[in-house]
Design a protein around this motif. Structure first.
Motif, PDB file in Angstrom:
ATOM      1  N   LEU A  63       1.040  -1.106   0.076  1.00  0.00           N
ATOM      2  CA  LEU A  63       0.181  -0.137   0.104  1.00  0.00           C
ATOM      3  C   LEU A  63       1.084   1.518  -0.151  1.00  0.00           C
ATOM      4  N   ALA A  64       2.077   1.239   0.749  1.00  0.00           N
ATOM      5  CA  ALA A  64       2.978   2.429   0.837  1.00  0.00           C
ATOM      6  C   ALA A  64       3.457   2.635  -0.848  1.00  0.00           C
ATOM      7  N   ARG A  65       3.986   1.465  -1.511  1.00  0.00           N
ATOM      8  CA  ARG A  65       4.288   1.644  -2.873  1.00  0.00           C
ATOM      9  C   ARG A  65       3.308   2.137  -3.606  1.00  0.00           C
ATOM     10  N   ILE A  66       2.208   1.694  -3.692  1.00  0.00           N
ATOM     11  CA  ILE A  66       1.168   2.233  -4.372  1.00  0.00           C
ATOM     12  C   ILE A  66       0.992   3.637  -4.248  1.00  0.00           C
ATOM     13  N   ALA A  67       0.752   4.153  -2.874  1.00  0.00           N
ATOM     14  CA  ALA A  67       0.468   5.603  -2.634  1.00  0.00           C
ATOM     15  C   ALA A  67       1.800   6.538  -2.822  1.00  0.00           C
ATOM     16  N   ASN A  68       2.926   5.849  -3.097  1.00  0.00           N
ATOM     17  CA  ASN A  68       4.098   6.563  -3.103  1.00  0.00           C
ATOM     18  C   ASN A  68       4.449   7.077  -1.698  1.00  0.00           C
ATOM     19  N   ARG A  69       4.149   6.446  -0.714  1.00  0.00           N
ATOM     20  CA  ARG A  69       4.423   7.107   0.611  1.00  0.00           C
ATOM     21  C   ARG A  69       5.703   6.172   1.344  1.00  0.00           C
ATOM     22  N   PRO A  70       6.253   6.931   2.453  1.00  0.00           N
ATOM     23  CA  PRO A  70       7.274   6.386   3.221  1.00  0.00           C
ATOM     24  C   PRO A  70       7.010   4.944   3.791  1.00  0.00           C
ATOM     25  N   VAL A  71       8.206   4.318   3.692  1.00  0.00           N
ATOM     26  CA  VAL A  71       8.055   2.833   4.265  1.00  0.00           C
ATOM     27  C   VAL A  71       7.538   2.971   5.710  1.00  0.00           C
ATOM     28  N   PRO A  72       6.476   2.078   6.067  1.00  0.00           N
ATOM     29  CA  PRO A  72       6.038   2.158   7.400  1.00  0.00           C
ATOM     30  C   PRO A  72       7.026   1.720   8.336  1.00  0.00           C
ATOM     31  N   GLU A  73       6.855   2.215   9.439  1.00  0.00           N
ATOM     32  CA  GLU A  73       7.655   1.743  10.833  1.00  0.00           C
ATOM     33  C   GLU A  73       7.373   0.473  11.417  1.00  0.00           C
ATOM     34  N   SER A  74       8.364  -0.104  12.055  1.00  0.00           N
ATOM     35  CA  SER A  74       8.119  -1.401  12.729  1.00  0.00           C
ATOM     36  C   SER A  74       7.012  -0.925  13.927  1.00  0.00           C
ATOM     37  N   ARG A  75       6.222  -2.117  14.246  1.00  0.00           N
ATOM     38  CA  ARG A  75       5.067  -1.717  15.137  1.00  0.00           C
ATOM     39  C   ARG A  75       5.281  -2.685  16.682  1.00  0.00           C
ATOM     40  N   PRO A  76       5.192  -1.988  17.647  1.00  0.00           N
ATOM     41  CA  PRO A  76       5.140  -2.586  18.896  1.00  0.00           C
ATOM     42  C   PRO A  76       4.212  -3.021  19.383  1.00  0.00           C
ATOM     43  N   PRO A  77       4.082  -3.896  20.322  1.00  0.00           N
ATOM     44  CA  PRO A  77       2.599  -4.644  20.832  1.00  0.00           C
ATOM     45  C   PRO A  77       1.678  -3.318  21.132  1.00  0.00           C
ATOM     46  N   ARG A  78       0.534  -3.585  20.948  1.00  0.00           N
ATOM     47  CA  ARG A  78      -0.530  -2.553  21.380  1.00  0.00           C
ATOM     48  C   ARG A  78      -0.894  -2.449  22.664  1.00  0.00           C
ATOM     49  N   ILE A  79      -1.165  -1.271  23.210  1.00  0.00           N
ATOM     50  CA  ILE A  79      -1.495  -1.202  24.442  1.00  0.00           C
ATOM     51  C   ILE A  79      -3.133  -1.306  24.747  1.00  0.00           C
ATOM     52  N   LEU A  80      -3.119  -2.410  25.656  1.00  0.00           N
ATOM     53  CA  LEU A  80      -4.624  -2.507  25.894  1.00  0.00           C
ATOM     54  C   LEU A  80      -5.132  -1.525  26.896  1.00  0.00           C
ATOM     55  N   ARG A  81      -4.362  -1.582  28.073  1.00  0.00           N
ATOM     56  CA  ARG A  81      -4.735  -1.066  29.222  1.00  0.00           C
ATOM     57  C   ARG A  81      -3.442  -0.517  30.130  1.00  0.00           C
ATOM     58  N   LEU A  82      -3.587   0.775  30.626  1.00  0.00           N
ATOM     59  CA  LEU A  82      -2.266   1.027  31.429  1.00  0.00           C
ATOM     60  C   LEU A  82      -3.003   1.766  32.689  1.00  0.00           C
ATOM     61  N   ARG A  83      -2.797   1.025  33.880  1.00  0.00           N
ATOM     62  CA  ARG A  83      -3.264   1.700  35.127  1.00  0.00           C
ATOM     63  C   ARG A  83      -2.420   1.706  36.271  1.00  0.00           C
ATOM     64  N   PRO A  84      -2.517   2.337  37.196  1.00  0.00           N
ATOM     65  CA  PRO A  84      -1.661   2.561  38.378  1.00  0.00           C
ATOM     66  C   PRO A  84      -2.175   1.679  39.463  1.00  0.00           C
ATOM     67  N   THR A  85      -1.374   1.165  40.158  1.00  0.00           N
ATOM     68  CA  THR A  85      -1.754   0.480  41.446  1.00  0.00           C
ATOM     69  C   THR A  85      -1.040   0.984  42.653  1.00  0.00           C
ATOM     70  N   ARG A  86      -1.424   0.419  43.914  1.00  0.00           N
ATOM     71  CA  ARG A  86      -0.673   1.025  45.104  1.00  0.00           C
ATOM     72  C   ARG A  86       0.679   0.741  45.087  1.00  0.00           C
ATOM     73  N   THR A  87       1.165   0.047  44.280  1.00  0.00           N
ATOM     74  CA  THR A  87       2.951  -0.355  44.290  1.00  0.00           C
ATOM     75  C   THR A  87       3.468   0.076  42.920  1.00  0.00           C
ATOM     76  N   GLY A  88       2.869  -0.002  41.921  1.00  0.00           N
ATOM     77  CA  GLY A  88       3.241   0.129  40.423  1.00  0.00           C
ATOM     78  C   GLY A  88       2.302   0.414  39.430  1.00  0.00           C
ATOM     79  N   LEU A  89       2.586   0.053  38.324  1.00  0.00           N
ATOM     80  CA  LEU A  89       1.752  -0.031  36.976  1.00  0.00           C
ATOM     81  C   LEU A  89       1.659  -1.491  36.504  1.00  0.00           C
TER      82      LEU A  89
END
Length: 451
Positions: A63-89
């Protein structure tokens, strides 16, 4: 502007003082917010540096070649949730195609350094979903149990894990346990927390303390049976075996096996019985198992064989009858004689405090996890109460029980003394509630008046 600068200096000084003296308060007031911002801003670069990204898929490249766009970057795991606790995250991630839970587990130390946290652990919640628990400070340095814990029958909150979660001793999930530890390692404090947690529950406590009862007899008002020497211990264990057989006869009589009864209602242990006829569960605490296995004569050897046989029978058959073993000792291995290895195989829950040699750690975790053995021998002597807890699945955690003095444990047991059930099979071993202590024996020589 001057007042603003003064306020900033006061806030920074207060944050520094809290971080030094009260790290838990610092985390709840300042640390959790700063850590969440740090994780959000550094997430993509940290994941790429730790090798937790995947290259773009073929269709994204096409899709990037067809649209003449830059090559997409590598993707990290998707964040589903980030919540604090009484001792950490707690960070919950959705892995990309081609990633594995082991990739995250092997990068936890690098994530700890990159996010500026004290500790990072990971576990797989379900296929493709990883939960990363990060602690903001050393929660084991000063153990503070949370005010709200999960309550369930035969489930005792006994310690705090290094990731900030509560460590439970669940007898219905792990019926029998082994606790090892050298002298002054915190083994007795762990046992007191266990007794203090069981005291408010509807359970019969049975104790075997061959150190003349110095550990368990102060808690006698909550115990249904106690033994302070190997001879009495043998009689008590054989009485427990007879009680177990009576419970099995009750289960047989109430199994309700018929065509009209659904499969889920057929009784196979005491927890399937109606509450009005259900026998009370029994927890047997052995303070020093080596004293039951050592012998110096032929008569003592015969007694020792009968004791180990009774313990093995209780370990193999006691779960369905609601009899659970909690065995403690400094060492527990084949040098204690025949039957010991068979007994150890039945003790699923393993807890090892500081040990004096690697062989002792191998007794607990050699057949479970080599990493747990290494962690057990690295516990420093000044960190009393720190232990490694594992089970037959290979998982293990570093834990520490809150300090409970003998006086506190005695007060809790006295408060719940009315909950100690009377078992007919163990009536001969029930401690006297109002028994007077024996006369004091002088252990020092009195100096002569004419010296």
């Amino acid at each position: 502007m001057t007042w603003f600068m003064v306020a900033v200096v006061v806030v920074v000084a207060a944050a520094g003082l809290l971080r030094w003296r009260r790290p838990a308060w610092y985390w709840l007031t300042f640390g959790s917010m700063l850590a969440m911002l740090r994780v959000m801003f550094r997430y993509a670069s940290v994941m790429e540096a730790c090798g937790l990204t995947v290259p773009p898929s073929r269709w994204r490249l096409a899709l990037a070649r067809i649209a003449n766009r830059p090559v997409p970057e590598s993707r990290p795991p998707r964040i589903l949730r980030l919540r604090p606790t009484r001792t950490g995250l707690v960070l919950r991630l959705k892995l990309r195609a081609g990633q594995d839970a082991f990739d995250v587990a092997s990068a936890t130390d690098r994530l700890r350094h990159s996010f500026g946290m004290y500790g990072v652990t990971s576990r797989e919640v379900r296929s493709g979903v990883i939960e990363v628990r990060m602690t903001g400070y050393d929660v084991l340095a000063r153990v503070q149990m949370p005010a709200q814990v999960d309550r369930a029958p035969m489930r005792v909150p006994v310690a705090l894990r290094e990731d900030g979660s509560v460590h439970y001793r669940d007898y219905r999930a792990v019926p029998h346990g082994l606790t090892l530890g050298a002298t002054e390692s915190g083994k007795s404090v762990y046992q007191r927390n266990l007794v203090a947690g069981l005291a408010p529950m509807d359970v019969a406590l049975v104790g075997i303390d061959c150190k003349q009862g110095v550990e368990l007899f102060p808690l006698a008002r909550r115990f249904s049976a106690l033994a302070d020497n190997p001879d009495t211990a043998l009689e008590l264990l054989e009485a427990l075996v007879a009680h177990m057989e009576e419970v099995y006869q009750l289960i047989r009589a109430e199994q309700r096996i018929s065509v009209a009864v659904p499969d889920a209602e057929v009784a196979a242990d005491i927890w399937d019985l109606p509450e009005d006829i259900r026998p009370v569960p029994v927890v047997v605490l052995v303070d020093e198992v080596a004293e039951l296995a050592l012998f110096a004569s032929k008569e003592e050897e015969k007694r020792r064989d009968r004791i180990i046989t009774a313990l093995v029978r209780l370990a193999q058959l006691g779960r369905a009858a609601g009899i659970y073993l909690e065995i403690c000792g400094q060492r527990f291995g084949s040098e204690l004689g025949k039957g010991i290895t068979m007994l150890r195989a039945q003790l699923t829950g393993r807890t090892a405090h500081r040990v004096n040699d690697e062989t002792s750690a191998n007794m607990a975790f050699g057949d479970i996890s080599p990493d747990a053995v290494l962690a057990a021998i690295q516990i420093p002597a000044e960190m009393r109460g720190v232990a490694i807890a594992g089970d037959s699945t290979g998982g293990w955690h570093r834990i520490r029980a809150p300090h409970t003095s003998l006086r506190q444990a005695v007060n809790i047991c006295n408060k719940h003394a009315d909950r100690a059930p009377e078992l007919p099979a163990l009536a001969a071993f029930r401690p006297a509630a109002a028994a007077l202590p024996p006369a004091r024996v002088s252990l020092t020589k009195t100096a002569s008046a004419t010296a």
